[in-house]
Design a protein around this motif. Sequence first.
Motif, PDB file in Angstrom:
ATOM      1  N   PRO A 216     -47.316  13.799 -21.303  1.00  0.00           N
ATOM      2  CA  PRO A 216     -46.950  15.226 -21.137  1.00  0.00           C
ATOM      3  C   PRO A 216     -48.170  16.131 -21.215  1.00  0.00           C
ATOM      4  O   PRO A 216     -49.123  15.855 -21.946  1.00  0.00           O
ATOM      5  N   LYS A 217     -48.112  17.221 -20.433  1.00  0.00           N
ATOM      6  CA  LYS A 217     -49.168  18.230 -20.537  1.00  0.00           C
ATOM      7  C   LYS A 217     -49.101  18.951 -21.873  1.00  0.00           C
ATOM      8  O   LYS A 217     -50.127  19.307 -22.452  1.00  0.00           O
ATOM      9  N   SER A 218     -47.903  19.168 -22.348  1.00  0.00           N
ATOM     10  CA  SER A 218     -47.708  19.775 -23.656  1.00  0.00           C
ATOM     11  C   SER A 218     -46.277  19.503 -24.094  1.00  0.00           C
ATOM     12  O   SER A 218     -45.401  19.210 -23.271  1.00  0.00           O
ATOM     13  N   VAL A 219     -46.038  19.579 -25.394  1.00  0.00           N
ATOM     14  CA  VAL A 219     -44.709  19.337 -25.945  1.00  0.00           C
ATOM     15  C   VAL A 219     -44.416  20.383 -27.015  1.00  0.00           C
ATOM     16  O   VAL A 219     -45.316  20.867 -27.699  1.00  0.00           O
ATOM     17  N   VAL A 220     -43.132  20.713 -27.141  1.00  0.00           N
ATOM     18  CA  VAL A 220     -42.650  21.639 -28.174  1.00  0.00           C
ATOM     19  C   VAL A 220     -41.359  21.074 -28.729  1.00  0.00           C
ATOM     20  O   VAL A 220     -40.512  20.582 -27.974  1.00  0.00           O
ATOM     21  N   TYR A 221     -41.217  21.130 -30.044  1.00  0.00           N
ATOM     22  CA  TYR A 221     -39.968  20.687 -30.666  1.00  0.00           C
ATOM     23  C   TYR A 221     -39.138  21.909 -31.015  1.00  0.00           C
ATOM     24  O   TYR A 221     -39.583  22.817 -31.714  1.00  0.00           O
ATOM     25  N   ASP A 222     -37.910  21.937 -30.485  1.00  0.00           N
ATOM     26  CA  ASP A 222     -36.958  23.014 -30.756  1.00  0.00           C
ATOM     27  C   ASP A 222     -35.671  22.333 -31.202  1.00  0.00           C
ATOM     28  O   ASP A 222     -34.846  21.960 -30.380  1.00  0.00           O
ATOM     29  N   ALA A 223     -35.557  22.136 -32.506  1.00  0.00           N
ATOM     30  CA  ALA A 223     -34.503  21.279 -33.064  1.00  0.00           C
ATOM     31  C   ALA A 223     -33.148  21.527 -32.412  1.00  0.00           C
ATOM     32  O   ALA A 223     -32.722  22.675 -32.267  1.00  0.00           O
ATOM     33  N   PRO A 224     -32.491  20.425 -31.993  1.00  0.00           N
ATOM     34  CA  PRO A 224     -32.894  19.015 -32.094  1.00  0.00           C
ATOM     35  C   PRO A 224     -33.530  18.482 -30.815  1.00  0.00           C
ATOM     36  O   PRO A 224     -33.495  17.278 -30.579  1.00  0.00           O
ATOM     37  N   PHE A 225     -34.059  19.370 -29.980  1.00  0.00           N
ATOM     38  CA  PHE A 225     -34.549  18.958 -28.672  1.00  0.00           C
ATOM     39  C   PHE A 225     -36.075  18.972 -28.630  1.00  0.00           C
ATOM     40  O   PHE A 225     -36.729  19.824 -29.246  1.00  0.00           O
ATOM     41  N   LEU A 226     -36.613  18.039 -27.837  1.00  0.00           N
ATOM     42  CA  LEU A 226     -38.038  17.999 -27.560  1.00  0.00           C
ATOM     43  C   LEU A 226     -38.213  18.431 -26.109  1.00  0.00           C
ATOM     44  O   LEU A 226     -37.584  17.867 -25.204  1.00  0.00           O
ATOM     45  N   VAL A 227     -39.038  19.437 -25.884  1.00  0.00           N
ATOM     46  CA  VAL A 227     -39.284  19.962 -24.544  1.00  0.00           C
ATOM     47  C   VAL A 227     -40.703  19.572 -24.146  1.00  0.00           C
ATOM     48  O   VAL A 227     -41.657  19.869 -24.873  1.00  0.00           O
ATOM     49  N   ALA A 228     -40.853  18.906 -22.994  1.00  0.00           N
ATOM     50  CA  ALA A 228     -42.152  18.414 -22.539  1.00  0.00           C
ATOM     51  C   ALA A 228     -42.423  18.905 -21.136  1.00  0.00           C
ATOM     52  O   ALA A 228     -41.524  18.913 -20.280  1.00  0.00           O
ATOM     53  N   ALA A 229     -43.664  19.334 -20.889  1.00  0.00           N
ATOM     54  CA  ALA A 229     -44.072  19.800 -19.573  1.00  0.00           C
ATOM     55  C   ALA A 229     -44.837  18.686 -18.862  1.00  0.00           C
ATOM     56  O   ALA A 229     -45.761  18.085 -19.430  1.00  0.00           O
ATOM     57  N   PHE A 230     -44.449  18.425 -17.611  1.00  0.00           N
ATOM     58  CA  PHE A 230     -45.131  17.450 -16.771  1.00  0.00           C
ATOM     59  C   PHE A 230     -45.615  18.145 -15.512  1.00  0.00           C
ATOM     60  O   PHE A 230     -45.397  19.348 -15.317  1.00  0.00           O
ATOM     61  N   ALA A 231     -46.226  17.389 -14.616  1.00  0.00           N
ATOM     62  CA  ALA A 231     -46.807  17.991 -13.417  1.00  0.00           C
ATOM     63  C   ALA A 231     -45.758  18.639 -12.535  1.00  0.00           C
ATOM     64  O   ALA A 231     -46.028  19.663 -11.903  1.00  0.00           O
ATOM     65  N   GLY A 232     -44.556  18.088 -12.475  1.00  0.00           N
ATOM     66  CA  GLY A 232     -43.562  18.657 -11.571  1.00  0.00           C
ATOM     67  C   GLY A 232     -42.280  19.086 -12.226  1.00  0.00           C
ATOM     68  O   GLY A 232     -41.348  19.498 -11.535  1.00  0.00           O
ATOM     69  N   SER A 233     -42.171  19.001 -13.526  1.00  0.00           N
ATOM     70  CA  SER A 233     -40.903  19.347 -14.166  1.00  0.00           C
ATOM     71  C   SER A 233     -41.120  19.681 -15.634  1.00  0.00           C
ATOM     72  O   SER A 233     -42.164  19.407 -16.219  1.00  0.00           O
ATOM     73  N   VAL A 234     -40.081  20.247 -16.201  1.00  0.00           N
ATOM     74  CA  VAL A 234     -39.983  20.448 -17.643  1.00  0.00           C
ATOM     75  C   VAL A 234     -38.754  19.672 -18.092  1.00  0.00           C
ATOM     76  O   VAL A 234     -37.641  19.936 -17.633  1.00  0.00           O
ATOM     77  N   ASP A 235     -38.955  18.700 -18.968  1.00  0.00           N
ATOM     78  CA  ASP A 235     -37.877  17.812 -19.391  1.00  0.00           C
ATOM     79  C   ASP A 235     -37.467  18.112 -20.826  1.00  0.00           C
ATOM     80  O   ASP A 235     -38.298  18.449 -21.672  1.00  0.00           O
ATOM     81  N   VAL A 236     -36.181  17.954 -21.089  1.00  0.00           N
ATOM     82  CA  VAL A 236     -35.619  18.191 -22.414  1.00  0.00           C
ATOM     83  C   VAL A 236     -34.994  16.891 -22.902  1.00  0.00           C
ATOM     84  O   VAL A 236     -34.176  16.275 -22.201  1.00  0.00           O
ATOM     85  N   TYR A 237     -35.366  16.466 -24.115  1.00  0.00           N
ATOM     86  CA  TYR A 237     -34.861  15.225 -24.699  1.00  0.00           C
ATOM     87  C   TYR A 237     -34.103  15.564 -25.987  1.00  0.00           C
ATOM     88  O   TYR A 237     -34.518  16.416 -26.766  1.00  0.00           O
ATOM     89  N   ASP A 238     -32.994  14.871 -26.194  1.00  0.00           N
ATOM     90  CA  ASP A 238     -32.177  15.045 -27.395  1.00  0.00           C
ATOM     91  C   ASP A 238     -32.587  13.997 -28.413  1.00  0.00           C
ATOM     92  O   ASP A 238     -32.297  12.800 -28.244  1.00  0.00           O
ATOM     93  N   THR A 239     -33.250  14.430 -29.474  1.00  0.00           N
ATOM     94  CA  THR A 239     -33.742  13.478 -30.472  1.00  0.00           C
ATOM     95  C   THR A 239     -32.643  12.972 -31.389  1.00  0.00           C
ATOM     96  O   THR A 239     -32.888  12.111 -32.230  1.00  0.00           O
ATOM     97  N   ARG A 240     -31.415  13.517 -31.260  1.00  0.00           N
ATOM     98  CA  ARG A 240     -30.321  13.026 -32.088  1.00  0.00           C
ATOM     99  C   ARG A 240     -29.751  11.717 -31.562  1.00  0.00           C
ATOM    100  O   ARG A 240     -29.094  10.986 -32.284  1.00  0.00           O
ATOM    101  N   GLN A 241     -29.981  11.457 -30.261  1.00  0.00           N
ATOM    102  CA  GLN A 241     -29.442  10.248 -29.661  1.00  0.00           C
ATOM    103  C   GLN A 241     -30.325   9.050 -29.989  1.00  0.00           C
ATOM    104  O   GLN A 241     -31.552   9.142 -29.933  1.00  0.00           O
TER     105      GLN A 241
END
Length: 895
Positions: free
Chosen positions: A358-383
């Motif tokens: 990832p170019k950069s990451v931010v944690y916004d409980a409970p989700f992790l938001v990551a920036a890539f070259a063509g998208s911004v992805d959101v991951y659920d850390t509870r799963q």
Amino acid sequence: MSAGASKGKGREDCSGDEEDIAGPYIMRPLAIGLQLGPDEALAKGNASGKPRRPSLSQRLGFGANKDKDPTKSPEESASKDASTVGDTPDAGDNDRDSVRSSSPMALSAKVECVEVSGSDMYVGTSHGHIVHYTVAMVELDGKHTVPEYFRVSSVDLKLGGKRVEQILAFPVLNRLVVLCASTAQILSLPDLRPVSGTMMKGVSCLSYDERLQRSAAAAVILCVARVRSIQLYRMAGAELRLELEVPITNSVASICQYGQYLCVADTEAYKILDLAKLRTASLAEGAQLELFPTQQPRTDPESGRVIRPPRPRTLVVGPNEFMFLTSSASDDDATTLGVIVTALGEAQRGTLQFASYPKSVVYDAPFLVAAFAGSVDVYDTRQPEQTLAQRFFVDTSDSQRPRRVCAAAGFLAGTRIAQIGDESEPAMSRALSAVVRVSVLTVAQDSVYVLADEPQLLVVDRMLRAGRIEEAMAAVDKASGDVAQGSAEVRYCVLVAGVQYFARLLLDDALQLFRRGAMDPRALLHVYSDYAEYLGPLLEPLERLPMPANLRTAIRNLGSVAQLVSSSAADMAGDGNDQQALAEALSANAMEVLERYLEHTRGFGEFDVARAAVDTALARVYADSDQIEKFTALIGSSGSRVDSERVLEFCRSTQRHYYESLVHRVRGESRKVLDIWRNLLSGEWEDKRFGGMPEYLEYAETLAEQQDALLAEYDWLVGVDIAASLRVLASLSDVSVAALDADRAMAAIQGQNIEGGDRAQRALIERLISASHPRASHYLTYLLNVYVRQVRDCFSGDKERKALEGAFFCAQAEDLRLTFRAWIARAADKADAVESQSGIRLRAQLIAMLGACPTAYDAAAVLDCVEREAPTVLRLEKAMLMAALGRTHEAAEFL
């Protein structure tokens, strides 16, 4: 849900909706096409397309026309203005340090990082500037509208034009911490002036203690990684004090802090430092825990080029929990893992896997938001599997590629959902809003987007529009911890659901939601069309009731209860013949719901303005359903606001005569009550609800203070019901009895010639005598005749007469001087109040009256009555009358 972002400002939507994954966030533009160059270039046009904010000198009127020559043509003046407009900063008097350059390099400035605090946005550029904007509210509707934003000021950090790496705002402290060109410095807010003595050189990265929210922190611990040490500063108010310094041997590339623990990534490994131990021991003495080696540079065997790995990342993902990124190779396209560990180094909550670094990451409980070259992805850390929860695609052009995600300090002021409803509706009807959490920002080359939590109101409203009522209500209940249950948003959702239940005639469910959402009772009354017509001006038009426009539309679309009942009964009955019975049952249920809800709302001050309509409607409900007790209690209560005239009009039009009399009774109009009841008693009107003569007499006896009314009723009753007239006679005062038309009353009694006439005459005459009526002496003869007949009836048989004589002879045997007159008087005093001994009392009274006032009655007429009615029974009475007539000798012989 469309998860993509919009460019706004006339640009096309930059989202790839067909590939978006619906998820927890909504992406909306905050600022599009930011022009970050120097003021000379910006002067050619405002960044937002809005009129430029004038400088302080312009606002005060200084130098506004210094370059204009009145002798020149307008075209020449305009040309001069265009050539010199850049001489005044577009942000007013705050651009004291702005770079004055129009070089191509200056015009190509990009957004490197961004911070938002309230309505203030601070942009760090690729050329070492901090630009301050004010931004308007972000509306999280489906229009993707770019809010207004205005440039306020900009400052040059004067660090060689290097890019700004990081910005941290602390709103309560009015401080902005900036990292640029390995230099950290603190600026004051909002003027962006450097705070004296806060510049630190040789800084590789910085962080803060994330136990506290930056938006509310009044004091904070800054963690600064320098060339040879990690320094912890306490910043509170104007104070910046060094609290701890930890010597290090390797350069730190990333650092984060939570409480007493630091998670760092240096040139050798990821580590966790225990600050509590570091205060008494060194790193070598067990105060640090190595987790995993960081990636090292490698040499390409073919080209011999040294390939440097991506910069390691660490971040806080919970209380004493950290994440670090590690890759399988030394390039950005290699598979990357996000490992979550506790402060003790134990693996926690599984591992995230990214296709690239990832170019950069931010944690916004409970989700992790990551920036890539063509998208911004959101991951659920509870799963457990840490799967992708949402993806935002943006335009593939260089200007719109996501460059970074940043954490915002606080809520955006005014962030709310757009009003629900038509724009043509009054503003008060469209006042629904929801302030939502905005803590993640996405940065493109010249634009900034917000990732906001989707307002629960929008989620539930979407479910309701799809008819998923149970699911929508479950979502409202689940959100009760975050949203006040009495809020306008929750009430809106609950009431729309209630209206949908009502449309399906699921009336109990609808009633429950109406109570929960506090439905305006006037809105419900509009659905009962006959009641709306009955209430008239008491019921405000639906369009004037304060409510969300969508709710008003839903109520209007219901039509009337009669229509709902008719269509539902037809659907439920099918080809059967019980449609009418079904319709009657459904209609009764609908009326019960109206009654119960109106009763419920009477106790709420919120609906005090609707009280007259509610009470008046309830009065009709009770009359329609024959609930006499409730009707009487309602109209008679001290706080009632029933429009009695409207109720009376309804009762007359529907021939509810008894309910009409009850209204008059509450209003104290006894004459009207008695007139209605006379008509009901006489049979001229009919109303089975009326209690007849017993209720009439019970009411009449309460009118002791209204003697004129009672006297009139006696005059009427004496010719209708003798027994009833006696009860009214007992309630008349002596003054009223003295004014009575005794001859008319006596004639009425005698004219009926019915059983009980003697008793009625006796009662009337006794009352005339006790009240000293002018005709009392005249009617005493009638009274004595009545007594004669009644005594005769008591002793008409031989058995009764012999029993009386036997009792007297027994008493006389004991006292030879005892006379019959003395004995019967004594016997009357001892006689029980039973019918069998009423004759003794009555005869004793007759004898007493004959002897008390012989001149007050016609003795001859009474003697004639005795000789005619009871010649053998009343021997003593006959002798007394003879003596009264002067026939003493004859009386003695008779005895």
